[in-house]
Design an enzyme around this catalytic site. Structure first.
Site, PDB file in Angstrom:
ATOM      1  N   GLY A  21       0.805  -1.214   0.000  1.00  0.00           N
ATOM      2  CA  GLY A  21       0.000   0.000   0.000  1.00  0.00           C
ATOM      3  C   GLY A  21       0.845   1.274   0.000  1.00  0.00           C
ATOM      4  N   LEU A  24       0.823   0.736   7.305  1.00  0.00           N
ATOM      5  CA  LEU A  24       1.095   1.304   5.974  1.00  0.00           C
ATOM      6  C   LEU A  24       2.511   1.856   5.821  1.00  0.00           C
ATOM      7  CD1 LEU A  24      -2.323   3.075   5.251  1.00  0.00           C
ATOM      8  CD2 LEU A  24      -1.538   0.881   4.372  1.00  0.00           C
ATOM      9  N   ASN A  31      -7.609   1.478  -1.231  1.00  0.00           N
ATOM     10  CA  ASN A  31      -7.690   0.852   0.090  1.00  0.00           C
ATOM     11  C   ASN A  31      -8.505   1.738   1.024  1.00  0.00           C
ATOM     12  OD1 ASN A  31      -7.331  -0.566   2.416  1.00  0.00           O
ATOM     13  ND2 ASN A  31      -5.093  -0.605   2.351  1.00  0.00           N
ATOM     14  N   CYS A  74      -7.866  -0.462   5.601  1.00  0.00           N
ATOM     15  CA  CYS A  74      -6.746  -0.785   6.502  1.00  0.00           C
ATOM     16  C   CYS A  74      -7.198  -0.565   7.943  1.00  0.00           C
ATOM     17  CB  CYS A  74      -5.533   0.088   6.190  1.00  0.00           C
ATOM     18  SG  CYS A  74      -4.220  -0.163   7.402  1.00  0.00           S
ATOM     19  N   LYS A 133     -10.959  -1.917  -2.359  1.00  0.00           N
ATOM     20  CA  LYS A 133     -10.719  -3.035  -1.433  1.00  0.00           C
ATOM     21  C   LYS A 133     -11.592  -2.870  -0.191  1.00  0.00           C
ATOM     22  CE  LYS A 133      -7.032  -5.801   0.582  1.00  0.00           C
ATOM     23  NZ  LYS A 133      -5.589  -6.049   0.563  1.00  0.00           N
TER      24      LYS A 133
HETATM   25  C1  SIN Z   1      -1.001  -2.253   7.163  1.00  0.00           C
HETATM   26  O1  SIN Z   1      -0.039  -1.772   6.548  1.00  0.00           O
HETATM   27  O2  SIN Z   1      -1.252  -1.936   8.333  1.00  0.00           O
HETATM   28  C2  SIN Z   1      -1.903  -3.254   6.498  1.00  0.00           C
HETATM   29  C3  SIN Z   1      -2.557  -2.678   5.314  1.00  0.00           C
HETATM   30  C4  SIN Z   1      -4.003  -3.036   5.206  1.00  0.00           C
HETATM   31  O3  SIN Z   1      -4.527  -3.831   6.003  1.00  0.00           O
HETATM   32  O4  SIN Z   1      -4.669  -2.504   4.318  1.00  0.00           O
END
Ligand code: SIN
Length: 305
Positions: free
Chosen positions: A48, A75, A128, A131, A166
């Site tokens: 991401g 992220l 996204n 998250c 997503k």
């Molecule tokens: C993360 O980087 O915390 C996970 C990313 C996600 O769940 O979209």
């Protein structure tokens, strides 16, 4: 056994097979490229990206669970400009569909990133809004239909490539969000992102993760994902990229029978770098054993009781 045609079209993009690797489980492909030619995959969904670089959450941010992992990575990424400058040229050398996953603090940030990435030559944008590990720009947009639609509209206005949204499983009814983003112009949806969870160390009495909670992925979530893919596929007309706990061809076939046009392999990549290729080969064998001429015949093939 007769040869199965594994090629397919997903939201207007041609893919050599329906196997994608899920965002956050494959980096930008470099490490996996040391094991095999990553151009054999249908698609590569990159870690991401955000408008500016992020260090992510403090550790511990990953923990094992029975049949899965909890993560609160937050992220971590080099930012959209560094991705375009340093990672995309290398990825573009491979004949695979490149999907950029983006998270923004505002709809405008999502829009600017989409324009930059489209102009730079990615094949698809994955928006996204799911998250679970950041305060801004993640789940906040993915649990309210109007906000998910607002972000989708902003991205659609500035992206010149197909837009996939997503979705989060951390909602009461995922079809409501799916329908909202479809109405806002999404070309596809992907699901599921991780399921919010928590572990506690009984000796210290502290949460195992520094951020207390995280997102659960891996085989434990497969039945949840199959159920949600089935529900969403019945609720929208746009194609579905199914993911959540896939680690075998049989898992992938279940997801396609539930309605997914393509599938993403995620956490299994951490266990076995060849997992995505193995899923592809096993899926092909299942389709051949069922005398299918094209793997696409699996999509939505579930039989009612
Ligand atoms: C993360 O980087 O915390 C996970 C990313 C996600 O769940 O979209």
């Amino acid at each position: 056994m007769p040869k199965v045609d594994m090629r397919m079209h997903f939201a207007g993009v041609s893919m050599k097979n329906p196997i994608v690797v899920a965002s956050g489980t494959y980096g930008f492909g470099r490490e996996f490229g040391e094991f095999y030619n990553i151009g054999q995959l249908g698609g590569i969904c990159c870690k991401g990206l955000t408008f500016t670089p992020r260090e992510g959450n403090p550790p511990p941010r990953v923990a094992e669970t029975p049949m899965g992992i909890l993560n609160s990575v937050g992220l971590q990424n080099p930012g959209v400009d560094a991705f375009i400058a340093n990672e995309l040229p290398e990825l573009r050398k491979h004949d695979s569909c490149i999907i950029a996953n983006i998270s923004g603090n505002t709809p405008e940030e999502y829009a600017i990133m989409s324009k930059k990435l489209s102009d730079a030559g990615v094949d698809m944008i994955e928006v996204n809004v799911s998250c679970p590990n950041v305060k801004c720009g993640g789940l906040q947009y993915g649990v309210v239909p109007e906000l998910a639609a607002e972000v989708t509209e902003a991205v659609k206005k500035s992206a010149s490539v197909p837009v996939m949204v997503k979705l989060s499983p951390n909602v009461t009814d995922i079809t409501v969000i799916a329908k909202a983003v479809e109405s806002a112009g999404a070309d596809a949806v992907s699901l599921i992102n991780t399921v919010r969870g928590m572990r506690i160390d009984v000796k210290t009495r502290r949460p195992v993760l520094r951020m207390n909670t995280g997102g659960l992925s891996g085989p434990a979530v497969l039945p949840i994902a199959v159920r949600m893919v089935w529900e969403v596929s019945n609720a929208v007309q746009i194609p579905v990229l199914g993911m959540g706990g896939i680690s075998s061809g049989e898992d992938a076939a279940q997801m396609m029978l539930a309605g997914a046009s393509a599938v993403a392999v995620g956490t299994a990549n951490f266990v076995n770098p060849f997992a995505a290729l193995q899923v592809r080969d096993e899926l092909e064998a299942i389709a051949a054993a069922q005398n299918l001429s094209s793997v696409t015949e699996l999509t939505g093939g579930i039989c009612p009781w």
